[in-house]
Design a protein around this motif. Structure first.
Motif, PDB file in Angstrom:
ATOM      1  N   LEU A 188       0.843  -1.188   0.000  1.00 42.93           N
ATOM      2  CA  LEU A 188       0.000   0.000   0.000  1.00 42.93           C
ATOM      3  C   LEU A 188       0.879   1.238   0.000  1.00 42.93           C
ATOM      4  CD1 LEU A 188      -2.962   1.085   0.261  1.00 42.93           C
ATOM      5  CD2 LEU A 188      -2.600   1.106   2.724  1.00 42.93           C
ATOM      6  N   MET A 189       0.723   2.100  -1.014  1.00 39.73           N
ATOM      7  CA  MET A 189       1.472   3.356  -1.110  1.00 39.73           C
ATOM      8  C   MET A 189       0.515   4.463  -0.693  1.00 39.73           C
ATOM      9  SD  MET A 189       4.141   1.878  -2.642  1.00 39.73           S
ATOM     10  CE  MET A 189       5.182   2.956  -3.602  1.00 39.73           C
ATOM     11  N   LEU A 190       0.724   5.045   0.470  1.00 39.66           N
ATOM     12  CA  LEU A 190      -0.243   5.956   1.076  1.00 39.66           C
ATOM     13  C   LEU A 190       0.361   7.343   1.265  1.00 39.66           C
ATOM     14  CD1 LEU A 190      -3.065   6.132   2.445  1.00 39.66           C
ATOM     15  CD2 LEU A 190      -1.947   5.457   4.578  1.00 39.66           C
ATOM     16  N   GLY A 191      -0.366   8.367   0.811  1.00 37.25           N
ATOM     17  CA  GLY A 191       0.119   9.721   1.000  1.00 37.25           C
ATOM     18  C   GLY A 191      -0.697  10.712   0.188  1.00 37.25           C
ATOM     19  N   PRO A 192      -0.447  12.011   0.346  1.00 38.37           N
ATOM     20  CA  PRO A 192      -1.189  13.039  -0.396  1.00 38.37           C
ATOM     21  C   PRO A 192      -0.827  13.041  -1.876  1.00 38.37           C
ATOM     22  CG  PRO A 192       0.572  14.044   0.885  1.00 38.37           C
ATOM     23  CD  PRO A 192       0.528  12.601   1.290  1.00 38.37           C
TER      24      PRO A 192
ATOM     25  N   VAL B 291      -2.951   4.855  -2.855  1.00 40.26           N
ATOM     26  CA  VAL B 291      -4.082   5.536  -2.228  1.00 40.26           C
ATOM     27  C   VAL B 291      -3.700   6.989  -1.971  1.00 40.26           C
ATOM     28  CG1 VAL B 291      -5.645   5.651  -0.258  1.00 40.26           C
ATOM     29  CG2 VAL B 291      -4.934   3.427  -1.141  1.00 40.26           C
ATOM     30  N   ALA B 292      -4.472   7.904  -2.539  1.00 38.09           N
ATOM     31  CA  ALA B 292      -4.231   9.322  -2.317  1.00 38.09           C
ATOM     32  C   ALA B 292      -5.079   9.804  -1.146  1.00 38.09           C
ATOM     33  CB  ALA B 292      -4.566  10.120  -3.580  1.00 38.09           C
ATOM     34  N   GLN B 293      -4.415  10.363  -0.139  1.00 46.41           N
ATOM     35  CA  GLN B 293      -5.130  10.908   1.005  1.00 46.41           C
ATOM     36  C   GLN B 293      -5.670  12.297   0.679  1.00 46.41           C
ATOM     37  OE1 GLN B 293      -1.765  10.294   3.801  1.00 46.41           O
ATOM     38  NE2 GLN B 293      -3.279   9.243   5.080  1.00 46.41           N
ATOM     39  N   HIS B 294      -6.788  12.636   1.285  1.00 46.27           N
ATOM     40  CA  HIS B 294      -7.380  13.953   1.096  1.00 46.27           C
ATOM     41  C   HIS B 294      -6.605  14.971   1.920  1.00 46.27           C
ATOM     42  CE1 HIS B 294     -11.370  11.659   0.252  1.00 46.27           C
ATOM     43  NE2 HIS B 294     -10.525  11.599  -0.741  1.00 46.27           N
ATOM     44  N   GLY B 295      -6.234  16.059   1.286  1.00 43.66           N
ATOM     45  CA  GLY B 295      -5.444  17.064   1.986  1.00 43.66           C
ATOM     46  C   GLY B 295      -3.981  16.964   1.604  1.00 43.66           C
ATOM     47  N   MET B 296      -3.226  17.984   1.916  1.00 39.44           N
ATOM     48  CA  MET B 296      -1.812  18.041   1.539  1.00 39.44           C
ATOM     49  C   MET B 296      -0.892  18.065   2.750  1.00 39.44           C
ATOM     50  SD  MET B 296      -1.833  18.105  -1.826  1.00 39.44           S
ATOM     51  CE  MET B 296      -0.264  18.765  -2.336  1.00 39.44           C
ATOM     52  N   LEU B 297      -1.208  18.906   3.724  1.00 35.59           N
ATOM     53  CA  LEU B 297      -0.338  19.085   4.878  1.00 35.59           C
ATOM     54  C   LEU B 297      -1.159  19.092   6.157  1.00 35.59           C
ATOM     55  CD1 LEU B 297       1.877  21.994   3.484  1.00 35.59           C
ATOM     56  CD2 LEU B 297       2.608  19.624   3.773  1.00 35.59           C
ATOM     57  N   GLY B 298      -0.456  18.898   7.270  1.00 40.41           N
ATOM     58  CA  GLY B 298      -1.102  19.023   8.577  1.00 40.41           C
ATOM     59  C   GLY B 298      -1.856  17.773   8.985  1.00 40.41           C
TER      60      GLY B 298
ATOM     61  N   VAL C 180       3.059  13.355  -4.106  1.00 43.30           N
ATOM     62  CA  VAL C 180       4.184  13.157  -3.192  1.00 43.30           C
ATOM     63  C   VAL C 180       5.185  12.116  -3.690  1.00 43.30           C
ATOM     64  CG1 VAL C 180       3.213  11.318  -1.753  1.00 43.30           C
ATOM     65  CG2 VAL C 180       4.675  13.084  -0.701  1.00 43.30           C
ATOM     66  N   GLY C 181       4.843  11.361  -4.748  1.00 47.30           N
ATOM     67  CA  GLY C 181       5.785  10.387  -5.296  1.00 47.30           C
ATOM     68  C   GLY C 181       5.347   8.941  -5.214  1.00 47.30           C
ATOM     69  N   LYS C 182       4.117   8.679  -4.829  1.00 45.96           N
ATOM     70  CA  LYS C 182       3.635   7.301  -4.673  1.00 45.96           C
ATOM     71  C   LYS C 182       3.659   6.537  -5.998  1.00 45.96           C
ATOM     72  CE  LYS C 182      -0.413   8.603  -3.373  1.00 45.96           C
ATOM     73  NZ  LYS C 182      -0.173  10.042  -3.696  1.00 45.96           N
ATOM     74  N   SER C 183       3.045   7.139  -7.026  1.00 45.28           N
ATOM     75  CA  SER C 183       2.949   6.465  -8.320  1.00 45.28           C
ATOM     76  C   SER C 183       4.323   6.252  -8.943  1.00 45.28           C
ATOM     77  CB  SER C 183       2.056   7.265  -9.266  1.00 45.28           C
ATOM     78  OG  SER C 183       0.750   7.393  -8.753  1.00 45.28           O
ATOM     79  N   SER C 184       5.188   7.222  -8.800  1.00 44.13           N
ATOM     80  CA  SER C 184       6.524   7.112  -9.394  1.00 44.13           C
ATOM     81  C   SER C 184       7.323   5.981  -8.762  1.00 44.13           C
ATOM     82  CB  SER C 184       7.277   8.440  -9.241  1.00 44.13           C
ATOM     83  OG  SER C 184       6.629   9.469  -9.961  1.00 44.13           O
TER      84      SER C 184
ATOM     85  N   PRO D 225      -9.566   7.864   2.260  1.00 42.23           N
ATOM     86  CA  PRO D 225     -10.922   7.530   1.836  1.00 42.23           C
ATOM     87  C   PRO D 225     -11.345   6.121   2.181  1.00 42.23           C
ATOM     88  CG  PRO D 225      -9.440   7.583  -0.046  1.00 42.23           C
ATOM     89  CD  PRO D 225      -8.676   8.123   1.120  1.00 42.23           C
ATOM     90  N   VAL D 226     -10.398   5.213   2.268  1.00 41.19           N
ATOM     91  CA  VAL D 226     -10.715   3.836   2.616  1.00 41.19           C
ATOM     92  C   VAL D 226      -9.521   3.230   3.345  1.00 41.19           C
ATOM     93  CG1 VAL D 226      -9.893   3.035   0.369  1.00 41.19           C
ATOM     94  CG2 VAL D 226     -11.415   1.573   1.719  1.00 41.19           C
TER      95      VAL D 226
END
Length: 505
Positions: free
Chosen positions: A272-276, A406-413, A279-283, A419-420
């Motif tokens: 699982l590649m998790l982050g906003p 998985v792209a998380q909602h939001g960028m910072l903080g 940020v580099g997940k797909s790459s 989402p799941v």
């Protein structure tokens, strides 16, 4: 004495698989569903399959004309030559006064005339397969449940005694849930059409009942295409032989990333590649696919969120020539529109993609980018975990390493949301984060879970520059990076140097 019952194909190999081998011959079956769900198409496939096997077939139409049936067949590219079609009423005389008088006589006479004409045609042709379309006409003529049940029982005895396999179609126009035929039929298949708020509607089927036969329960997606009904069974039903899946480590080709992961990813596991966003997940996931192709293996990318052209261009900037790998047959890139694909269709796409191909390397990497897009194709998100669990188990049996982005909602903080929650399904979880330091927005990466071996527990800086993916030293002088509120107590010079023109100047 009845002939020994043998299996009869429905004319659809996937439906036969779901039914555990087809239909038991010399029985009657119910195929019900609302108008437009594909009942007539499946009925025609059943009869045409019999013609190809030299078995006479009869289509009894109580609601559609012969011309309408011919038009349906033509839309699928079929010829009904050799198939007998019996219509309830000759449409050429349906408006004559005498014809009207005959049709609107008391229901007892109408029901008797209807069934008598149908049975006489069966006796004359002696078919091996019969489709009756539809029972709503008989139900209306019977007028009450008792007469309707008795009529269906009589038809059942008639067909079974003639060594004939019959399928009755019902369009569910009864105001209440009529279970009369379901209790009499040997097997019941129900078709459903589910409208969606956006995109194509979803068609699905399930076997409600099948006496003496082990079948695959649950809903199976399907679509009506030119040439018939195409069914996408639950991937848990797949009967593909499980190959000797290798248990080996799959390296990314980047030494710093491999060290972070404990020398790579185990074959047959999920990551699982998790982050906003951005940020580099797909790459990082694509890096594993690129390296696998260079080793002589194959990889498949299912892109939900970005176009194929964007994926290829972005990867080329990091030194990965996906276009060449695709041309060589080592890489497959499928651009998926969530609004046009159902979960069953997507599972079938994955199943077809990882099947062994003679003369070509095995598929070792599958990337689903992203799970957010896959979630968009689900009509009810509470089933996502079950669907994904079946899919991951299937891929694990083939020794395929799966990357779920998985792209998380939001960028910072601390306001970022996922989402799941699929972390419990994955064998490895890689967390990506943005953080602020020395007046810049920087990226960090950490492996927070790995079931199949050791891994570094450090948080390292991640940078993509000069056509490379770089992983720096542990961010020992930071606190709170993963929480989204980092505190820096060290020297900015200890961070990775910028690799752009500004830094060189």
């Amino acid at each position: 004495m009845l002939n020994q019952a043998t299996d009869v194909s429905t004319g659809n190999a996937t439906l036969d698989e779901i039914l555990g081998g087809g239909l038991t011959g010399n029985r009657i079956y119910l195929l019900d569903g609302h108008p437009g769900t594909g009942k007539t198409t499946i009925g025609m496939q059943f009869l045409l399959d019999g013609l190809r096997r030299g078995e006479a077939g009869l289509y009894v139409s109580l609601s559609e004309t012969k011309n309408e049936l011919l038009a349906i067949a033509e839309s699928h590219g079929w010829s009904l030559e050799g198939l007998e079609i019996y219509e309830l009423v000759d449409p050429s005389g349906s408006l004559d006064a005498d014809s009207q008088y005959t049709m609107f006589q008391p229901s007892e006479v109408e029901l008797g005339e209807t069934t008598r004409g149908m049975l006489q045609e069966v006796e004359r042709l002696n078919p091996k397969r019969v489709v009756v379309d539809s029972l709503s006409e008989l139900r209306l003529l019977a007028q009450n449940a008792l007469r309707y049940r008795r009529q269906i029982l009589a038809l059942k005895q008639f067909f079974v005694g003639r060594d004939c396999t019959a399928i009755f179609l019902d369009d569910k126009t009864s105001p209440d849930n009529d279970l009369q035929l379901q209790s009499i039929a040997h097997g019941v298949v129900s078709l459903d059409r589910v409208p969606t708020e956006f995109g194509n509607e979803r068609r699905r089927l399930r076997v409600i009942k099948y006496r003496g036969r082990r079948f695959v329960g649950g809903w199976h997606d399907f679509d009506i295409e030119r040439g018939g009904v195409r069914i996408f069974p639950r991937i848990a039903t797949a009967t593909d032989p499980t190959p000797g899946a290798p248990r080996e480590r799959l390296a990314s080709g980047n030494d710093s990333i491999d060290r972070l992961l404990g020398e790579g990813i185990e074959a047959g596991t999920s990551t699982l590649m998790l982050g906003p966003a951005g940020v580099g997940k797909s790459s990082c996931a694509t890096l594993f696919a690129h390296t696998a192709c260079l080793r002589g293996e194959r990889a498949v990318i299912f892109a939900f969120d970005e176009t194929k052209r964007t994926l290829i261009a972005r990867s080329a900037g990091l030194g990965m020539d996906l276009e060449k790998l695709e041309a060589d047959g080592a890489l497959e890139i499928h651009q998926v529109n969530p609004g046009d694909v159902t979960p069953g269709q997507f599972a079938e796409m994955v199943r077809q993609a990882v099947r062994p191909v003679e003369g070509r390397g095995r598929v070792s990497i599958v990337i689903i980018d992203s799970l957010n897009g896959y979630l968009s194709s689900m009509p009810e998100e509470r089933f996502l975990q079950i669907q994904m669990h079946e899919l991951l188990n299937y891929l694990a049996n083939f020794g395929v390493a799966t990357f779920l982005v998985v792209a998380q909602h939001g960028m910072l903080g601390s306001g970022m949301q996922t989402p799941v929650d699929a972390s419990y399904l994955a064998d490895t979880v890689i967390l990506f984060r943005y953080f602020e330091a020395a007046g810049e927005i920087r990226q960090a990466v950490s492996v927070v879970k790995k079931r199949d071996g050791h891994h570094e527990r450090s948080i390292r800086e991640l940078r993509m520059a000069d056509g490379n993916i770089l992983v720096g030293q542990p961010l020992a002088e930071f606190h709170g990076i993963l929480a989204g509120m980092p505190t820096f107590t060290g020297n900015p010079k200890n961070l990775m140097e910028k690799r752009d023109a500004d830094a060189e100047s």
